[in-house]
Design a protein around this motif. Structure first.
Motif, mmCIF file in Angstrom:
data_model
loop_
_atom_site.group_PDB
_atom_site.id
_atom_site.type_symbol
_atom_site.label_atom_id
_atom_site.label_comp_id
_atom_site.label_asym_id
_atom_site.label_seq_id
_atom_site.Cartn_x
_atom_site.Cartn_y
_atom_site.Cartn_z
ATOM 1 N N CYS A 8 34.583 41.233 38.207
ATOM 2 C CA CYS A 8 34.146 39.914 38.977
ATOM 3 C C CYS A 8 35.521 38.709 38.757
ATOM 4 O O CYS A 8 35.786 38.558 37.623
ATOM 5 C CB CYS A 8 33.189 39.908 38.478
ATOM 6 S SG CYS A 8 32.389 37.772 39.918
ATOM 7 N N LEU B 122 27.966 35.806 41.163
ATOM 8 C CA LEU B 122 29.377 36.541 40.471
ATOM 9 C C LEU B 122 28.806 37.585 40.990
ATOM 10 O O LEU B 122 27.836 38.143 40.885
ATOM 11 C CB LEU B 122 29.156 36.102 39.208
ATOM 12 C CG LEU B 122 29.790 34.757 38.823
ATOM 13 C CD1 LEU B 122 29.050 34.105 38.147
ATOM 14 C CD2 LEU B 122 30.692 35.490 37.655
ATOM 15 N N ARG B 123 30.136 38.236 42.529
ATOM 16 C CA ARG B 123 29.405 39.826 42.362
ATOM 17 C C ARG B 123 30.320 40.564 42.165
ATOM 18 O O ARG B 123 31.199 40.775 41.683
ATOM 19 C CB ARG B 123 30.213 39.329 44.491
ATOM 20 C CG ARG B 123 29.839 40.513 45.637
ATOM 21 C CD ARG B 123 30.043 40.298 46.753
ATOM 22 N NE ARG B 123 31.130 40.851 46.308
ATOM 23 C CZ ARG B 123 32.617 39.912 46.933
ATOM 24 N NH1 ARG B 123 31.903 38.691 47.183
ATOM 25 N NH2 ARG B 123 33.829 40.395 47.072
ATOM 26 N N LEU B 124 29.734 41.643 42.287
ATOM 27 C CA LEU B 124 29.953 42.544 41.555
ATOM 28 C C LEU B 124 29.296 43.827 42.357
ATOM 29 O O LEU B 124 28.118 44.458 42.893
ATOM 30 C CB LEU B 124 28.924 43.343 40.289
ATOM 31 C CG LEU B 124 29.294 42.715 38.604
ATOM 32 C CD1 LEU B 124 28.255 42.527 37.551
ATOM 33 C CD2 LEU B 124 31.188 42.289 38.109
ATOM 34 N N ASP C 22 35.222 36.030 43.265
ATOM 35 C CA ASP C 22 34.911 36.560 43.489
ATOM 36 C C ASP C 22 32.931 35.922 43.188
ATOM 37 O O ASP C 22 31.952 36.600 43.895
ATOM 38 C CB ASP C 22 33.941 38.148 43.089
ATOM 39 C CG ASP C 22 35.090 39.073 43.853
ATOM 40 O OD1 ASP C 22 35.496 38.672 44.986
ATOM 41 O OD2 ASP C 22 35.642 40.190 43.086
#
Length: 437
Positions: A304, A314-316, A308
């Motif tokens: 990430c 937090l985007r994965l 993001d």
């Protein structure tokens, strides 16, 4: 009417488990069964290995003189508590040692089943009525998966849902386990609180997962599924999904009133720079219906970047709509199987999701096992390879969110996983690394 001296002599021949049991007979037996002389003898014998018992009598004399001083200085029941504390501490150490070896596939301990067998661990639920009366429900059915265990309770004579206040999930172990023989179900046991759920206004306060002709399913966090008979509005069964991560700790190391809290993570020095973001994360994902597996996949190299991070998450991105190389088929028809003494069923369009997210060092970062339901999305597939309806399944807890998208292929009668995105809470990351994202 028997003299206390004779009763004490009889009690001195009992083992610890029998001594604890006889202490429950009445007030007088309880006082005599707490005798420091009897328990000091048990405590002293547990200190020495069997092969040293034949050693010199001088050591025995020293032990006796030490015991005489200890008897006069301590309150009744002192050596009983010391003996129990020593035995339970050694037992916990022995069990925890079994789970140190990790499975490279999942990143979790690979001897969970063996550790549970050695510990004599079982699980019970306690239903508490609004008037304070409690009902202990035991004898569950167990279903083991790669990263979780699913526990199902059912039976007759359960109290009416309208009068229930709470449901508590406990791990139960023998108070004084003996490796040489199986645990005594009627012996003294130790309860460790795993989770507590409020059942008042269950149908309004929980998430409706699905229904079939007989039951309706409601989900309570963390990982509990309650089946309600449609006609009677009574509990048909209770199903708990427990992730292997910290399963033994929560089932053994807690108390009857306080849940076990894991120690804080100690981050590496190169992980504290928010500009760097998350990197080299790994995910293991299982989708199952208690008795059957629908999807099992592992993903590595997740990351990430700073860009993001938005709205506190937090985007994965694990599976992307555009990258069909990672699209995974669902094996079988999605649904959760249930059973009781008489009936069996399968509630469609729902499943149990087992998620194991490991950080760059291989430590379990975010793990859960929970029921999830699917619903039809308003958007259509934008890929030429997949022409069909889109279904979504979402999961949310205090540590993050999971969003999954499936497309239904009418030609092959199967679902394809076309999108999987994890949203990790910045609060979770900050507490894990001791930084500020």
């Amino acid at each position: 009417s028997m003299p206390s001296e004779i009763l004490l002599k009889i009690f001195s021949y009992l083992d610890a488990v029998s001594l604890l049991s006889v202490g429950c007979v009445n007030k007088r037996f309880c006082e005599l069964a707490n005798d420091n002389g009897i328990w000091l003898k048990l405590y002293s014998s547990s200190l020495q290995p069997k092969w040293t018992i034949w050693k010199m009598k001088s050591k025995q004399t020293e032990t006796v003189s030490l015991g005489c001083a200890a008897l006069h200085d301590k309150k009744p029941g002192y050596w009983k508590k010391e003996y129990i504390f020593k035995q339970t501490s050694a037992f916990k150490t022995r069990v925890m040692r079994l789970v140190k070896l990790l499975d490279p596939y999942t990143g979790l301990p690979c001897k969970n089943k063996e550790a549970m067998k050695v510990s004599g661990l079982s699980w019970v639920i306690v239903l508490k009525e609004k008037n304070g009366k409690e009902h202990i429900i035991e004898k569950p059915n167990l279903s083991f998966k790669d990263t979780s265990v699913t526990i199902l309770w059912y039976g007759t004579g359960w109290p009416c849902l309208d009068i229930l206040l709470t449901l508590k999930l406990f791990g139960v172990t023998p108070l004084l386990p003996d490796q040489s023989r199986p645990p005594n179900k009627n012996g003294p046991r130790r309860f460790s609180l795993i989770a507590e759920y409020h059942l008042a206004n269950l149908t309004e306060s929980s998430v409706a997962v699905g229904a079939d002709e007989l039951v309706q399913l409601f989900s309570l966090s963390p990982g509990l599924l309650v089946g309600i008979w449609k006609e009677k509005n009574e509990i048909a069964f209770v199903m708990a999904s427990l992730h292997y991560n910290q399963l033994l700790e929560r089932s053994i190391l807690g108390s009857a009133t306080v849940q076990y809290t894991p120690p804080p993570n100690k981050p590496l020095l190169d992980d504290i720079d928010p500009e760097y973001g998350l990197h080299d994360y790994s995910l293991h994902l299982d989708l199952h219906g208690r008795s059957c597996m629908y999807l099992c996949g592992s993903f590595k190299g997740l990351f990430c970047r700073k860009g993001d991070i938005e709205n506190g998450y937090l985007r994965l991105t694990v599976v992307s709509l555009k990258d069909n190389r990672k699209h995974l088929p669902i094996i079988g028809t999605l649904g959760i199987c249930w059973e009781t003494d008489v009936f069996k069923g399968n509630v469609k369009d729902c499943f149990v999701m087992d998620l194991t997210l490991l950080d760059e060092t291989g430590k379990p970062f975010w793990c859960f096992s929970a029921p999830v339901y699917m619903e039809l999305s308003s958007k259509a597939s934008g890929l030429y390879d997949y022409m069909g309806h889109i279904y979504t399944a979402d999961y949310v807890d205090s540590e993050g969110k999971v969003s999954v998208e499936f497309v239904w292929l009418e030609e092959t009668k199967e679902y394809i996983t076309i999108s999987l995105v994890l949203y990790v809470s910045t609060k979770k990351v900050n507490s894990w690394y001791g930084t500020n994202y």
